[in-house]
Design a protein around this motif. Structure first.
Motif, mmCIF file in Angstrom:
data_model
loop_
_atom_site.group_PDB
_atom_site.id
_atom_site.type_symbol
_atom_site.label_atom_id
_atom_site.label_comp_id
_atom_site.label_asym_id
_atom_site.label_seq_id
_atom_site.Cartn_x
_atom_site.Cartn_y
_atom_site.Cartn_z
ATOM 1 N N THR A 230 -9.334 -12.178 -22.493
ATOM 2 C CA THR A 230 -10.185 -11.054 -22.865
ATOM 3 C C THR A 230 -11.033 -10.602 -21.686
ATOM 4 N N ALA A 231 -11.525 -11.566 -20.904
ATOM 5 C CA ALA A 231 -12.317 -11.204 -19.718
ATOM 6 C C ALA A 231 -11.466 -10.398 -18.740
ATOM 7 N N ILE A 233 -8.926 -8.446 -19.523
ATOM 8 C CA ILE A 233 -8.749 -7.117 -20.099
ATOM 9 C C ILE A 233 -10.008 -6.279 -19.904
ATOM 10 N N ARG A 234 -11.157 -6.896 -20.020
ATOM 11 C CA ARG A 234 -12.413 -6.162 -19.822
ATOM 12 C C ARG A 234 -12.596 -5.767 -18.352
ATOM 13 N N ARG A 235 -12.117 -6.609 -17.441
ATOM 14 C CA ARG A 235 -12.156 -6.227 -16.019
ATOM 15 C C ARG A 235 -11.280 -5.000 -15.795
ATOM 16 N N ARG A 237 -10.674 -2.655 -18.035
ATOM 17 C CA ARG A 237 -11.366 -1.482 -18.586
ATOM 18 C C ARG A 237 -12.460 -1.007 -17.637
ATOM 19 N N ASP A 238 -13.136 -1.938 -16.977
ATOM 20 C CA ASP A 238 -14.179 -1.561 -16.020
ATOM 21 C C ASP A 238 -13.572 -0.830 -14.816
ATOM 22 N N SER A 261 -5.489 -10.963 -27.815
ATOM 23 C CA SER A 261 -6.690 -10.525 -27.086
ATOM 24 C C SER A 261 -6.761 -9.007 -26.997
ATOM 25 N N GLU A 265 -9.608 -6.367 -28.706
ATOM 26 C CA GLU A 265 -10.351 -5.386 -27.908
ATOM 27 C C GLU A 265 -10.122 -3.954 -28.394
#
Length: 403
Positions: A230-231, A233-235, A237-238, A261, A265
């Motif tokens: 998940t981290a 995937i969030r990177r 998105r950023d 994951s 999200e």
């Protein structure tokens, strides 16, 4: 969820894929970019009739006899036109690229003359228009020579410069982020521990994307936990890529956490699992504005899926006029067995016979983990679902792999 046919999966991936906004870039930054507008010449090339050779500009009617003796009245170099008119019995020394003087309609090359002070005697008869580049012989102002949707080659950049363009309108490059997953992966150059393997997939995928004009973002390797995945995937998105590629973790095992994951999200899943070999567990969806393609972890499956699905998507977002891979016909170099319900893409060597026919020989081992055979392949032999056995010498459809 039923297995989706390859054609339907590609259609789903390309659904709504429109060219990205345009931007102006300098010629030196435009190589391999895709034109967002037609490009029409701003000038005529050459703007005036010019000499194609070093020699003498003459009136052809004065130089039909090899005994003709002409008076040299001046000189023309490239960028320095001659201001007078060439009259009867006269010649002007001219160099390649020099503007043909008024009155002259032929050039005698210097090797076909003998010099005697201010006079020349010709040794080869002149012909009207010989060794002259007519005005506009290359292109004329207003001619559309580069078209919207074409990828700019090195030659196209030279042409654009000649048409007097210092910059061009191109589509923005798609941004592709790549996130690998797996506890078993270690970086090249390290010593793998028990059960570990060297990470290789991302290098091929990023190179494939860059070759199609995309920018790439390496998000590294996420370990096999929901938190780490998940981290990652969030990177992504950023970083705001247009496309997120995940590698591995898309199957059904307890440690295959990518699908879980992504959905946690907010992924809107378009499909998961395709009726193809290799690459069955591939998935696709949208996470906001970001398109997501979840690739299998096996390197051959990962690459073949990226070639078949990621490349056309990059082309569509880039504004390319040609999106799909071109099928070719070849001759099988060996027997192949009957196929099951999945569309098969056999890695194959490729050679050309003396009669011009292409021979596609599937490699002996088609296992989706074999990097050596993938690297040796030059094409994919397409085997439709439920295709009967095919003998050596029969025809087949192929897709060439990038060189």
């Amino acid at each position: 969820m039923a297995l989706m046919p390859v054609a339907d999966a590609l259609s789903a991936i390309l659904n709504g894929a429109k060219p990205l906004p345009e931007e102006m870039v300098a010629l030196d930054s435009a190589h391999h970019r895709v034109l967002a507008r037609d490009v029409a010449a701003r000038r005529t090339q050459p703007p005036q009739a010019m000499s194609a050779m070093d020699g003498y500009a003459v009136r052809a009617s004065d130089a039909t006899d090899v005994t003709a003796r002409l008076k040299v009245i001046g000189e023309v170099a490239a960028g320095r036109p001659f201001e007078r008119t060439v009259g009867a019995g006269e010649a002007v020394r001219i160099f390649t690229g020099g503007v043909i003087p008024d009155g002259a309609d032929a050039v005698i090359i210097q090797e076909d003359t003998a010099i005697d002070g201010d006079f020349i005697t010709i040794t080869e008869a002149a012909a009207k228009g010989r060794h002259i580049r007519a005005a506009g012989v290359d292109f004329r102002e207003g001619d559309v020579l580069l078209v919207k949707g074409s990828r700019l080659t090195d030659r196209a950049l030279s042409l654009a410069a000649g048409m007097n363009y210092p910059e061009l309108a191109v589509h923005r490059r798609p941004k592709v982020a790549v996130l690998a997953t797996g506890d078993e992966l270690v970086m090249p150059g390290t010593v793998p521990g028990p059960g570990q393997i060297v990470y290789s997939n991302g290098y091929a995928l990023r190179a494939l994307a860059r070759a199609e004009g995309a920018e790439t973002i390496d998000l590294g390797i996420a370990t096999d936990t929901v938190a780490a995945t998940t981290a990652g995937i969030r990177r992504a998105r950023d970083a705001a890529p247009d496309i997120l590629i995940t590698i591995g973790g898309a199957s059904v095992g307890d440690h295959d956490l990518v699908k879980r994951s992504l959905e946690s999200e907010g992924l809107a899943m378009a499909f998961w699992r395709i009726a193809m070999r290799p690459g069955k567990p591939m998935m696709h969806g949208h996470l906001g504005a970001m398109r997501v393609i979840g690739l299998p972890g096996n390197p051959v499956s990962s690459y073949v899926c990226a070639f078949l699905f990621l490349v056309p998507l990059i082309r569509a977002l880039s504004g390319c006029s040609t999106i799909h891979h071109a099928k070719e016909t070849a001759v099988l170099g060996r027997d192949v067995p009957a196929n099951d319900q999945r569309e098969d893409y056999l890695r194959a060597r490729l050679e050309q016979r003396t009669d011009g026919a292409l021979i596609a020989t599937p490699v002996s081992h088609q296992d989706s983990s074999l990097l050596g055979n993938l690297a040796a392949a030059r094409a994919l032999v397409i085997r439709p679902p439920l295709a009967p056995a095919a003998a050596q010498g029969s025809t087949c459809d192929i897709l060439r792999l990038p060189e």
